[in-house]
Design a protein around this motif. Structure first.
Motif, mmCIF file in Angstrom:
data_model
loop_
_atom_site.group_PDB
_atom_site.id
_atom_site.type_symbol
_atom_site.label_atom_id
_atom_site.label_comp_id
_atom_site.label_asym_id
_atom_site.label_seq_id
_atom_site.Cartn_x
_atom_site.Cartn_y
_atom_site.Cartn_z
ATOM 1 N N SER A 1 -10.662 76.564 -19.652
ATOM 2 C CA SER A 1 -12.049 76.671 -19.182
ATOM 3 C C SER A 1 -12.886 77.394 -20.229
ATOM 4 O O SER A 1 -12.344 78.051 -21.126
ATOM 5 N N ALA A 2 -14.204 77.255 -20.095
ATOM 6 C CA ALA A 2 -15.135 77.866 -21.023
ATOM 7 C C ALA A 2 -15.933 78.946 -20.310
ATOM 8 O O ALA A 2 -16.197 78.852 -19.121
ATOM 9 N N VAL A 3 -16.294 79.979 -21.066
ATOM 10 C CA VAL A 3 -17.147 81.036 -20.524
ATOM 11 C C VAL A 3 -18.546 80.837 -21.080
ATOM 12 O O VAL A 3 -18.733 80.763 -22.305
ATOM 13 N N ILE A 4 -19.498 80.763 -20.181
ATOM 14 C CA ILE A 4 -20.876 80.439 -20.562
ATOM 15 C C ILE A 4 -21.803 81.546 -20.118
ATOM 16 O O ILE A 4 -21.713 82.017 -18.975
ATOM 17 N N SER A 5 -22.683 81.955 -20.996
ATOM 18 C CA SER A 5 -23.689 82.948 -20.629
ATOM 19 C C SER A 5 -25.075 82.370 -20.848
ATOM 20 O O SER A 5 -25.261 81.495 -21.716
ATOM 21 N N SER B 1 -11.881 69.409 -21.360
ATOM 22 C CA SER B 1 -11.023 68.387 -21.952
ATOM 23 C C SER B 1 -10.767 67.201 -21.029
ATOM 24 O O SER B 1 -10.440 66.116 -21.491
ATOM 25 N N SER B 2 -10.916 67.397 -19.721
ATOM 26 C CA SER B 2 -10.719 66.311 -18.756
ATOM 27 C C SER B 2 -12.046 65.872 -18.154
ATOM 28 O O SER B 2 -12.077 65.373 -17.027
ATOM 29 N N TYR B 3 -13.113 66.063 -18.905
ATOM 30 C CA TYR B 3 -14.463 65.665 -18.502
ATOM 31 C C TYR B 3 -15.007 66.480 -17.334
ATOM 32 O O TYR B 3 -16.064 66.157 -16.801
ATOM 33 N N GLU B 4 -14.290 67.532 -16.915
ATOM 34 C CA GLU B 4 -14.885 68.430 -15.934
ATOM 35 C C GLU B 4 -15.945 69.269 -16.632
ATOM 36 O O GLU B 4 -15.939 69.395 -17.848
ATOM 37 N N GLN B 5 -16.859 69.824 -15.852
ATOM 38 C CA GLN B 5 -17.912 70.621 -16.461
ATOM 39 C C GLN B 5 -17.830 72.066 -15.991
ATOM 40 O O GLN B 5 -17.472 72.345 -14.849
ATOM 41 N N TYR B 6 -18.181 72.958 -16.912
ATOM 42 C CA TYR B 6 -18.225 74.391 -16.635
ATOM 43 C C TYR B 6 -19.670 74.842 -16.765
ATOM 44 O O TYR B 6 -20.318 74.562 -17.782
ATOM 45 N N PHE B 7 -20.132 75.529 -15.745
ATOM 46 C CA PHE B 7 -21.536 75.898 -15.654
ATOM 47 C C PHE B 7 -21.759 77.369 -15.969
ATOM 48 O O PHE B 7 -20.917 78.222 -15.685
ATOM 49 N N GLY B 8 -22.938 77.627 -16.534
ATOM 50 C CA GLY B 8 -23.386 78.982 -16.704
ATOM 51 C C GLY B 8 -23.901 79.541 -15.384
ATOM 52 O O GLY B 8 -23.997 78.826 -14.386
ATOM 53 N N PRO B 9 -24.262 80.820 -15.389
ATOM 54 C CA PRO B 9 -24.707 81.469 -14.147
ATOM 55 C C PRO B 9 -26.118 81.089 -13.726
ATOM 56 O O PRO B 9 -26.526 81.362 -12.596
ATOM 57 N N GLY B 10 -26.855 80.452 -14.632
ATOM 58 C CA GLY B 10 -28.208 80.025 -14.274
ATOM 59 C C GLY B 10 -29.280 81.025 -14.679
ATOM 60 O O GLY B 10 -29.017 82.218 -14.847
ATOM 61 N N THR B 11 -30.481 80.501 -14.833
ATOM 62 C CA THR B 11 -31.678 81.304 -15.094
ATOM 63 C C THR B 11 -32.674 81.014 -13.982
ATOM 64 O O THR B 11 -33.096 79.871 -13.815
ATOM 65 N N ARG B 12 -33.007 82.048 -13.246
ATOM 66 C CA ARG B 12 -33.938 81.876 -12.128
ATOM 67 C C ARG B 12 -35.352 82.097 -12.624
ATOM 68 O O ARG B 12 -35.709 83.203 -13.038
ATOM 69 N N LEU B 13 -36.151 81.064 -12.599
ATOM 70 C CA LEU B 13 -37.524 81.100 -13.108
ATOM 71 C C LEU B 13 -38.517 81.014 -11.966
ATOM 72 O O LEU B 13 -38.423 80.113 -11.121
ATOM 73 N N THR B 14 -39.438 81.961 -11.955
ATOM 74 C CA THR B 14 -40.547 81.941 -11.001
ATOM 75 C C THR B 14 -41.842 81.879 -11.782
ATOM 76 O O THR B 14 -42.068 82.695 -12.678
ATOM 77 N N VAL B 15 -42.667 80.909 -11.461
ATOM 78 C CA VAL B 15 -43.947 80.730 -12.147
ATOM 79 C C VAL B 15 -45.066 81.053 -11.166
ATOM 80 O O VAL B 15 -45.127 80.479 -10.068
ATOM 81 N N THR B 16 -45.908 81.993 -11.558
ATOM 82 C CA THR B 16 -46.995 82.424 -10.664
ATOM 83 C C THR B 16 -48.346 81.924 -11.149
ATOM 84 O O THR B 16 -48.508 81.493 -12.296
#
Lengths: 113, 114
Positions: free
Chosen positions: A1-5, A98-113
């Protein structure tokens, strides 16, 4: 697995401005993906970023609004340009394993005012 | 890309086995079936992937009948921490140009109660 930031983890921005989101992976990967997840909704693929070539955008997403850079095999950025409140979402990057599965980052929560 | 249909939500209790069924009537010959789990405020996490029959790992089992028009994710003895949204996806990595283009449906919101 990959670690994503991802950076930033969250931000509040004014309409009309732009925000660049960074995605860093702990290993070299060929394909990186950017998704958007609006509040309470499922994920929508924005674009696919292959190192050394232009990103491939999905229907409804354009490069002028969401420019993507992929300078090397461990890093990518997504810019949300000329933001409006409708751009308020969580933005996630992912990489393919390697098996075409995907590893996701924690996300960026964006709020536009 | 084959469309998937899942229950919108499910409820269970701690210690029970949970089975979430996904329908994919138009699955293509080369399509694989993949399940992801997403906790609030986190990115999805890969759970399991299969092509046919049964696949088991340390987290879950995936049952795929011979016609492959549906699949069932089985979570043994769930705990409160299994409360999450579970997504079923179907796709062929090679069809999309050598990578797996994930199209997420609405998913199933599983709530585990004490």
């Amino acid at each position: 697995s990959a670690v994503i930031s991802q950076k930033p983890s969250r931000d509040i921005c004014q309409r009309g401005t732009s925000l660049t989101i960074q995605c860093q992976v702990d290993s070299q990967v060929t394909m990186m993906f950017w998704y958007r997840q609006q509040p309470g909704q499922s994920l929508t693929l924005i674009a696919t970023a292959n190192q050394g070539s232009e990103a491939t955008y999905e229907s409804g997403f354009v490069i002028d609004k969401f420019p993507i850079s992929r300078p090397n095999l461990t890093f990518s950025t997504l810019t949300v340009s000329n933001m409006s409140p409708e751009d308020s979402s969580i933005y996630l990057c992912s990489v393919e394993g390697s098996s075409y599965e995907q590893y996701f980052g924690p996300g960026t929560r964006l709020t536009v005012t | 890309l084959a469309k998937t249909t899942q229950p919108i939500s499910m409820d269970s209790y701690e210690g029970q086995e949970v089975n979430i069924t996904c329908s994919h009537n138009n699955i293509a010959t080369n399509d694989y079936i993949t399940w992801y789990q997403q906790f609030p405020s986190q990115g999805p996490r890969f759970i399991i992937q299969g092509y046919k029959t049964k696949v088991t790992n340390e987290v879950a089992s995936l049952f795929i009948p011979a016609d492959r028009k549906s699949s069932t994710l089985s979570l043994p003895r769930v705990s409160l921490s299994d409360t999450a949204v579970y997504y079923c996806l179907v796709g062929d990595p090679l069809f999309s140009g050598g990578y797996n283009k994930l199209i997420f449906g609405a998913g199933t919101r599983l709530a585990v109660h004490p």
